[in-house]
Motif scaffolding. Sequence first.
Motif, PDB file in Angstrom:
ATOM      1  N   ARG A  52      11.110 -12.597  21.238  1.00  7.54           N
ATOM      2  CA  ARG A  52      10.642 -11.638  20.293  1.00  7.54           C
ATOM      3  C   ARG A  52      11.416 -11.036  18.680  1.00  7.54           C
ATOM      4  O   ARG A  52      10.489 -11.122  18.026  1.00  7.54           O
ATOM      5  CB  ARG A  52      10.305 -10.203  20.818  1.00  7.54           C
ATOM      6  CG  ARG A  52       9.319  -8.933  20.284  1.00  7.54           C
ATOM      7  CD  ARG A  52       8.755  -7.993  20.591  1.00  7.54           C
ATOM      8  NE  ARG A  52       9.878  -7.944  22.446  1.00  7.54           N
ATOM      9  CZ  ARG A  52       9.587  -7.980  23.214  1.00  7.54           C
ATOM     10  NH1 ARG A  52       8.459  -7.759  23.439  1.00  7.54           N
ATOM     11  NH2 ARG A  52      10.180  -7.063  24.181  1.00  7.54           N
ATOM     12  N   ASP A  53      12.377 -10.350  19.593  1.00 12.66           N
ATOM     13  CA  ASP A  53      13.864 -10.285  18.496  1.00 12.66           C
ATOM     14  C   ASP A  53      14.098 -11.342  17.073  1.00 12.66           C
ATOM     15  O   ASP A  53      14.039 -11.133  16.213  1.00 12.66           O
ATOM     16  CB  ASP A  53      14.860 -10.032  18.796  1.00 12.66           C
ATOM     17  CG  ASP A  53      15.080  -8.393  20.129  1.00 12.66           C
ATOM     18  OD1 ASP A  53      14.252  -8.210  19.269  1.00 12.66           O
ATOM     19  OD2 ASP A  53      15.906  -8.051  20.723  1.00 12.66           O
ATOM     20  N   ARG A  56      11.236 -11.824  14.722  1.00 12.15           N
ATOM     21  CA  ARG A  56      11.333 -10.496  14.336  1.00 12.15           C
ATOM     22  C   ARG A  56      12.658 -10.157  13.078  1.00 12.15           C
ATOM     23  O   ARG A  56      12.240 -10.374  11.382  1.00 12.15           O
ATOM     24  CB  ARG A  56      11.875  -9.263  15.237  1.00 12.15           C
ATOM     25  CG  ARG A  56      10.951  -8.238  13.916  1.00 12.15           C
ATOM     26  CD  ARG A  56      12.093  -7.012  15.076  1.00 12.15           C
ATOM     27  NE  ARG A  56      11.327  -6.306  15.426  1.00 12.15           N
ATOM     28  CZ  ARG A  56      11.357  -6.482  16.796  1.00 12.15           C
ATOM     29  NH1 ARG A  56      12.508  -6.642  17.774  1.00 12.15           N
ATOM     30  NH2 ARG A  56      10.616  -6.197  17.953  1.00 12.15           N
ATOM     31  N   ARG A  59      11.284 -13.399  10.454  1.00 12.71           N
ATOM     32  CA  ARG A  59      10.281 -13.085   8.948  1.00 12.71           C
ATOM     33  C   ARG A  59      10.927 -12.094   8.192  1.00 12.71           C
ATOM     34  O   ARG A  59      10.906 -11.926   8.163  1.00 12.71           O
ATOM     35  CB  ARG A  59       9.060 -11.496  10.379  1.00 12.71           C
ATOM     36  CG  ARG A  59       8.026 -12.051  10.976  1.00 12.71           C
ATOM     37  CD  ARG A  59       7.126 -11.569  11.012  1.00 12.71           C
ATOM     38  NE  ARG A  59       7.648 -10.951  12.321  1.00 12.71           N
ATOM     39  CZ  ARG A  59       7.591 -10.842  13.406  1.00 12.71           C
ATOM     40  NH1 ARG A  59       7.214 -11.849  14.268  1.00 12.71           N
ATOM     41  NH2 ARG A  59       7.991  -9.373  14.060  1.00 12.71           N
ATOM     42  N   GLU A  60      11.489 -11.403   9.052  1.00 11.16           N
ATOM     43  CA  GLU A  60      12.937  -9.923   7.913  1.00 11.16           C
ATOM     44  C   GLU A  60      13.732 -11.109   7.019  1.00 11.16           C
ATOM     45  O   GLU A  60      12.906 -10.570   5.664  1.00 11.16           O
ATOM     46  CB  GLU A  60      13.234  -9.172   8.703  1.00 11.16           C
ATOM     47  CG  GLU A  60      12.949  -7.893   9.344  1.00 11.16           C
ATOM     48  CD  GLU A  60      13.578  -6.924  10.968  1.00 11.16           C
ATOM     49  OE1 GLU A  60      14.543  -7.446  10.867  1.00 11.16           O
ATOM     50  OE2 GLU A  60      13.339  -6.216  10.647  1.00 11.16           O
TER      51      GLU A  60
END
Length: 127
Positions: A52-53, A56, A59-60
């Motif tokens: 998940r990290d 993320r 995505r960032e």
Amino acid sequence: MKAIKNKDLNDRRGNAKDAKAAQLEAYRAAIAAAAPNREARQAERMAIAEARDARRAERERLKLEEQTRIAAEAAEREAAIAAAARAEAEEREAANKARIARVFEDEAARKAERDRRYAARKARKAG
């Protein structure tokens, strides 16, 4: 009819104590039974959290790249607009200079024509 049961305080306390002990024993048994799976579940949760990290962070990163691209495009548009405005101003300036030069040329031609007529008149009177 109901059977009336006389229970004194000591009986109730004993029953409550036994019930609490049974609950505690059941809890300890459940923890002991779940211990082998707990480490596997914990590792699975950690793997999910890391994934998940990573998603993320990706995505960032993509969002940052998109913002950078948009900013670069905006800067290019602004530069193009500024260049077009400069070119238009230079063109206007050149047109103004050309018009002024034509006015001076016309004025010089008019003066030359006037001087020619004056000289011709003087020549006629003298001759």
